[in-house]
Design an enzyme around this catalytic site. Structure first.
Site, PDB file in Angstrom:
ATOM      1  N   SER A  69      -1.658  -1.387  -3.915  1.00 32.78           N
ATOM      2  CA  SER A  69      -2.843  -0.955  -3.839  1.00 32.78           C
ATOM      3  C   SER A  69      -1.738   0.524  -3.208  1.00 32.78           C
ATOM      4  O   SER A  69      -1.132   0.609  -2.860  1.00 32.78           O
ATOM      5  CB  SER A  69      -3.447  -1.477  -3.412  1.00 32.78           C
ATOM      6  N   LYS A  86       0.805  -1.534   0.054  1.00 35.14           N
ATOM      7  CA  LYS A  86       0.105   0.093  -0.006  1.00 35.14           C
ATOM      8  C   LYS A  86       1.126   1.007   0.415  1.00 35.14           C
ATOM      9  O   LYS A  86       1.831   1.638   1.034  1.00 35.14           O
ATOM     10  CB  LYS A  86      -0.639   0.005   1.180  1.00 35.14           C
TER      11      LYS A  86
END
Length: 369
Positions: free
Chosen positions: A230, A162
């Site tokens: 992500s 992330k």
């Protein structure tokens, strides 16, 4: 030696629901203080302003705090990676990873699941999509490998990250310091952040040589086969979760990987499941999984040439529904048809993650011994 891993997939009954995590803890399946990572899907729009990720993050951290003895600061350091957007049949869920006490470990010398985590140095807005980001991510991936007890990159099957994307605020911050950013389009910066991160993973694992700034988002032949990246507004560093196999750790679970060559490539999903250690017939069906598949994790991307298997589509030209949502819905349906379960981790924006128009697939299975 890293500790053995318990891994479970649970549904989210609402965006703020963490009751299934609490139930696992209450039932003694895992301990709150031993949860080391969570990877899941939330039902938001998957875009820059998808706040379902923040809501779910808070709910899960509140359970870890209430059920365990870690300080708020320690709980805040647990990697919890939410991918927004459950388009089509994809069902909101979370996959929870926790270490297992030595006296409860299933002993084996066979390769078994191991997990390592790390955080990169701060990623400045001007770093995103440039070699500075690639270098910082690569260093953090190596730290996470060490945490997992993995020395051979071939034993790494899944790297979930992330990273920050660009917002109006961070773009202004860069400009105020006399810096430039790769793009001022905040939604485009999601693809950019994911792509730059994937190249960092590929460099760390020896899949590619160090690329140039010009390669990012352009040289699509450069990719990682195990990256799942992500991005969002929740953090300013790269949060890294490395999942692989190691001998001697023990446990019941094992991971494997492959790639989908295109959005319809069911064989790529089955190849990942086989690579994880399940014996399957030549033409497998979801019934052949016999409850042993914990979850699959995929990235997907609309091919830049606007076709699938020689047939054109309109995803990249559609002004009503962004291609992110269309390809995610498509691959989610294909994946659920393979697994027989719509609670699958399918995430979009796969630049430099798997081959152009396809994407990486990882599968975790329960070998029961």
């Amino acid at each position: 030696m890293p500790e053995a891993i318990e891994v479970r997939k649970v549904p989210l009954h609402s965006v703020s629901d963490a009751s299934e995590l609490a139930k696992l803890i209450d039932d003694g399946v895992l301990e709150a203080d031993r949860v080391i990572a969570v990877i899941g899907k939330t039902e938001g729009n998957g875009g820059v302003n998808d706040y379902t990720r923040i809501i779910a993050d808070r709910a899960f951290r509140e359970v870890l705090s209430a059920k365990g003895n870690r300080s708020p600061e320690e709980v805040a350091e647990v990697p919890i990676v939410w991918s927004g957007g459950t388009d089509g049949v994809i069902s909101p869920h979370a996959t929870i990873f926790a270490t297992v006490p030595a006296d409860k470990v299933t002993k084996t010398d066979e390769p078994r699941l191991t997990v390592g985590v790390a955080m990169s140095e701060q990623l400045l807005p001007e770093d995103i999509g440039r070699t500075a980001m690639i270098t910082k991510v690569a260093a953090a991936v190596k730290d996470a490998m060490a945490d997992a007890g993995i020395t051979d990159p071939a034993d790494v099957h899944y790297v979930q990250t992330k990273t920050p994307l660009l917002t109006i605020h961070t773009i202004r911050d860069a400009k105020s310091r006399g810096k430039t950013v790769w793009t001022e389009q905040t939604h485009e910066s999601m693809d950019l952040s994911n792509g730059g991160t994937a190249l960092g993973i590929a460099v760390a694992l020896g899949e590619i040589d160090m690329p140039t700034d010009e390669d990012v988002m352009h040289s699509r032949e450069l990719f990682s086969s195990v990256a799942s990246c992500s991005s969002g507004v929740e953090l300013d560093r790269a949060q890294i979760v490395v999942v692989g196999n190691a001998r001697g750790v023990g446990g019941r679970y094992r991971i494997g990987h492959s790639v989908m060559k295109d959005p319809l490539d069911q064989d790529g999903i089955w190849a990942a499941i086989r690579d994880a250690g399940l014996e399957l017939p030549e033409r497998p069906h979801s019934n052949d999984l016999d409850g042993q598949l914990v979850n699959v994790f995929l990235k997907c991307e609309a091919s830049q040439d606007g076709t699938v298997r020689g047939r054109r589509n309109a995803m990249l030209d559609d002004s009503d529904v962004h291609w992110h949502r269309q390809i995610k819905s498509c691959v989610g349906g294909v994946t659920a048809a393979v697994t027989g379960d719509p609670a699958v981790f399918v995430s979009v924006s796969a630049a430099h993650q798997g081959p152009e128009g396809g994407g990486p697939v990882a599968a975790i299975v329960d070998l029961g011994q």
